[in-house]
Design a protein around this motif. Sequence first.
Motif, PDB file in Angstrom:
ATOM      1  N   LEU A 169      27.672  10.029  48.276  1.00  0.00           N
ATOM      2  CA  LEU A 169      28.727  10.611  47.453  1.00  0.00           C
ATOM      3  C   LEU A 169      29.395  11.786  48.175  1.00  0.00           C
ATOM      4  O   LEU A 169      30.624  11.930  48.140  1.00  0.00           O
ATOM      5  CB  LEU A 169      28.161  11.056  46.106  1.00  0.00           C
ATOM      6  CG  LEU A 169      27.722   9.901  45.201  1.00  0.00           C
ATOM      7  CD1 LEU A 169      26.805  10.402  44.097  1.00  0.00           C
ATOM      8  CD2 LEU A 169      28.912   9.162  44.629  1.00  0.00           C
ATOM      9  N   ARG A 206      29.646  12.087  51.371  1.00  0.00           N
ATOM     10  CA  ARG A 206      30.459  11.469  52.433  1.00  0.00           C
ATOM     11  C   ARG A 206      31.779  10.960  51.859  1.00  0.00           C
ATOM     12  O   ARG A 206      32.837  11.162  52.467  1.00  0.00           O
ATOM     13  CB  ARG A 206      29.683  10.341  53.108  1.00  0.00           C
ATOM     14  CG  ARG A 206      30.517   9.526  54.065  1.00  0.00           C
ATOM     15  CD  ARG A 206      29.874   9.380  55.420  1.00  0.00           C
ATOM     16  NE  ARG A 206      30.617   8.476  56.272  1.00  0.00           N
ATOM     17  CZ  ARG A 206      31.688   8.816  56.968  1.00  0.00           C
ATOM     18  NH1 ARG A 206      32.146  10.047  56.924  1.00  0.00           N
ATOM     19  NH2 ARG A 206      32.310   7.941  57.733  1.00  0.00           N
ATOM     20  N   GLN A 207      31.732  10.310  50.717  1.00  0.00           N
ATOM     21  CA  GLN A 207      32.969   9.838  50.083  1.00  0.00           C
ATOM     22  C   GLN A 207      33.925  11.006  49.847  1.00  0.00           C
ATOM     23  O   GLN A 207      35.127  10.914  50.129  1.00  0.00           O
ATOM     24  CB  GLN A 207      32.664   9.149  48.755  1.00  0.00           C
ATOM     25  CG  GLN A 207      31.967   7.829  48.887  1.00  0.00           C
ATOM     26  CD  GLN A 207      31.530   7.258  47.551  1.00  0.00           C
ATOM     27  OE1 GLN A 207      31.537   7.945  46.512  1.00  0.00           O
ATOM     28  NE2 GLN A 207      31.137   5.989  47.549  1.00  0.00           N
ATOM     29  N   GLU A 208      33.382  12.112  49.344  1.00  0.00           N
ATOM     30  CA  GLU A 208      34.216  13.282  49.053  1.00  0.00           C
ATOM     31  C   GLU A 208      34.798  13.890  50.323  1.00  0.00           C
ATOM     32  O   GLU A 208      35.908  14.432  50.299  1.00  0.00           O
ATOM     33  CB  GLU A 208      33.423  14.311  48.256  1.00  0.00           C
ATOM     34  CG  GLU A 208      33.093  13.829  46.852  1.00  0.00           C
ATOM     35  CD  GLU A 208      32.082  14.699  46.134  1.00  0.00           C
ATOM     36  OE1 GLU A 208      31.836  15.848  46.559  1.00  0.00           O
ATOM     37  OE2 GLU A 208      31.518  14.216  45.131  1.00  0.00           O
ATOM     38  N   LEU A 226      37.593  10.921  51.573  1.00  0.00           N
ATOM     39  CA  LEU A 226      38.726  10.590  50.700  1.00  0.00           C
ATOM     40  C   LEU A 226      39.520  11.839  50.336  1.00  0.00           C
ATOM     41  O   LEU A 226      39.499  12.326  49.203  1.00  0.00           O
ATOM     42  CB  LEU A 226      38.230   9.856  49.458  1.00  0.00           C
ATOM     43  CG  LEU A 226      37.538   8.525  49.733  1.00  0.00           C
ATOM     44  CD1 LEU A 226      36.950   7.942  48.456  1.00  0.00           C
ATOM     45  CD2 LEU A 226      38.484   7.537  50.411  1.00  0.00           C
ATOM     46  N   SER A 284      32.609  15.107  42.607  1.00  0.00           N
ATOM     47  CA  SER A 284      32.824  13.976  41.699  1.00  0.00           C
ATOM     48  C   SER A 284      31.875  14.084  40.507  1.00  0.00           C
ATOM     49  O   SER A 284      30.768  14.626  40.614  1.00  0.00           O
ATOM     50  CB  SER A 284      32.629  12.648  42.431  1.00  0.00           C
ATOM     51  OG  SER A 284      31.269  12.436  42.749  1.00  0.00           O
ATOM     52  N   HIS A 292      32.906   4.818  38.888  1.00  0.00           N
ATOM     53  CA  HIS A 292      32.985   5.578  40.136  1.00  0.00           C
ATOM     54  C   HIS A 292      33.420   4.671  41.291  1.00  0.00           C
ATOM     55  O   HIS A 292      34.328   5.020  42.063  1.00  0.00           O
ATOM     56  CB  HIS A 292      31.639   6.237  40.461  1.00  0.00           C
ATOM     57  CG  HIS A 292      31.655   6.957  41.770  1.00  0.00           C
ATOM     58  ND1 HIS A 292      32.155   8.236  41.907  1.00  0.00           N
ATOM     59  CD2 HIS A 292      31.273   6.561  43.022  1.00  0.00           C
ATOM     60  CE1 HIS A 292      32.072   8.600  43.182  1.00  0.00           C
ATOM     61  NE2 HIS A 292      31.540   7.596  43.868  1.00  0.00           N
ATOM     62  N   VAL A 346      36.729   5.002  43.809  1.00  0.00           N
ATOM     63  CA  VAL A 346      36.542   5.138  45.259  1.00  0.00           C
ATOM     64  C   VAL A 346      37.229   4.002  46.001  1.00  0.00           C
ATOM     65  O   VAL A 346      37.920   4.232  47.003  1.00  0.00           O
ATOM     66  CB  VAL A 346      35.039   5.228  45.612  1.00  0.00           C
ATOM     67  CG1 VAL A 346      34.804   5.040  47.106  1.00  0.00           C
ATOM     68  CG2 VAL A 346      34.484   6.572  45.153  1.00  0.00           C
ATOM     69  N   ALA A 385      40.238   4.607  48.572  1.00  0.00           N
ATOM     70  CA  ALA A 385      40.083   4.141  49.950  1.00  0.00           C
ATOM     71  C   ALA A 385      41.249   3.244  50.339  1.00  0.00           C
ATOM     72  O   ALA A 385      41.834   3.406  51.427  1.00  0.00           O
ATOM     73  CB  ALA A 385      38.751   3.416  50.118  1.00  0.00           C
ATOM     74  N   GLY A 407      36.874   0.973  52.568  1.00  0.00           N
ATOM     75  CA  GLY A 407      36.132   1.222  51.333  1.00  0.00           C
ATOM     76  C   GLY A 407      34.720   0.678  51.354  1.00  0.00           C
ATOM     77  O   GLY A 407      33.809   1.278  50.784  1.00  0.00           O
ATOM     78  N   ILE A 448      32.091   3.025  52.915  1.00  0.00           N
ATOM     79  CA  ILE A 448      31.661   4.222  52.177  1.00  0.00           C
ATOM     80  C   ILE A 448      31.178   3.913  50.764  1.00  0.00           C
ATOM     81  O   ILE A 448      30.801   4.822  50.031  1.00  0.00           O
ATOM     82  CB  ILE A 448      32.779   5.285  52.131  1.00  0.00           C
ATOM     83  CG1 ILE A 448      34.025   4.767  51.404  1.00  0.00           C
ATOM     84  CG2 ILE A 448      33.111   5.794  53.529  1.00  0.00           C
ATOM     85  CD1 ILE A 448      35.061   5.826  51.087  1.00  0.00           C
ATOM     86  N   ALA A 449      31.178   2.642  50.385  1.00  0.00           N
ATOM     87  CA  ALA A 449      30.780   2.263  49.023  1.00  0.00           C
ATOM     88  C   ALA A 449      29.305   2.511  48.789  1.00  0.00           C
ATOM     89  O   ALA A 449      28.478   2.387  49.705  1.00  0.00           O
ATOM     90  CB  ALA A 449      31.107   0.787  48.774  1.00  0.00           C
TER      91      ALA A 449
END
Length: 166
Positions: free
Chosen positions: A10, A12-14, A17, A85, A142, A146, A150, A157, A160-161
């Motif tokens: 999570l 990493r996603q933040e 993105l 998030s 969520h 994402v 992405a 996507g 990073i999922a």
Amino acid sequence: MIISDDIEALKRQEDVLRFDAFSEEDAWQLGALMRERALAKKLPLVIDIRVAGRPLFYTALPGTTPDNPDWVRRKINVVMRYHMSSYRMGRELAASGATLDEGRGVASIDMAPHGGCFPIHVRGTGIVGTVTVSGIPQREDHGFVVACLAEYLGVDGEAIALPSEA
């Protein structure tokens, strides 16, 4: 599934993105993309995009209820207070055994640390708004946000999922 692995994913996603800028036109285009994807999958979602508390895109698709906008509001409150998030906040709370309640100075009626709200982070500025959905299970809420972010940002996507819940 290990909560600590989710939390790292999570974060990493933040980190990945993020936007160089975010305008009313970006909100409209992202919202339209999200609406199109949700309709194609027949997902009963409320989709809300806002900057500085100002609604820039909103839609309630078939199958949503009057409860969904309130979930959106509560998820947004989490992101704007904790700058992460809403799903990450929920996972961090679960990892620590803590809750969002009066002991933290918040009313649970105003906060929902559940998946579906993601910060709009502009590089060099910080978090300026939120992209939020409500209507399906929280991990899927969520994941939907994402995946759409992405796609809009041209990021892989799948790379990073989060893994699906086992």
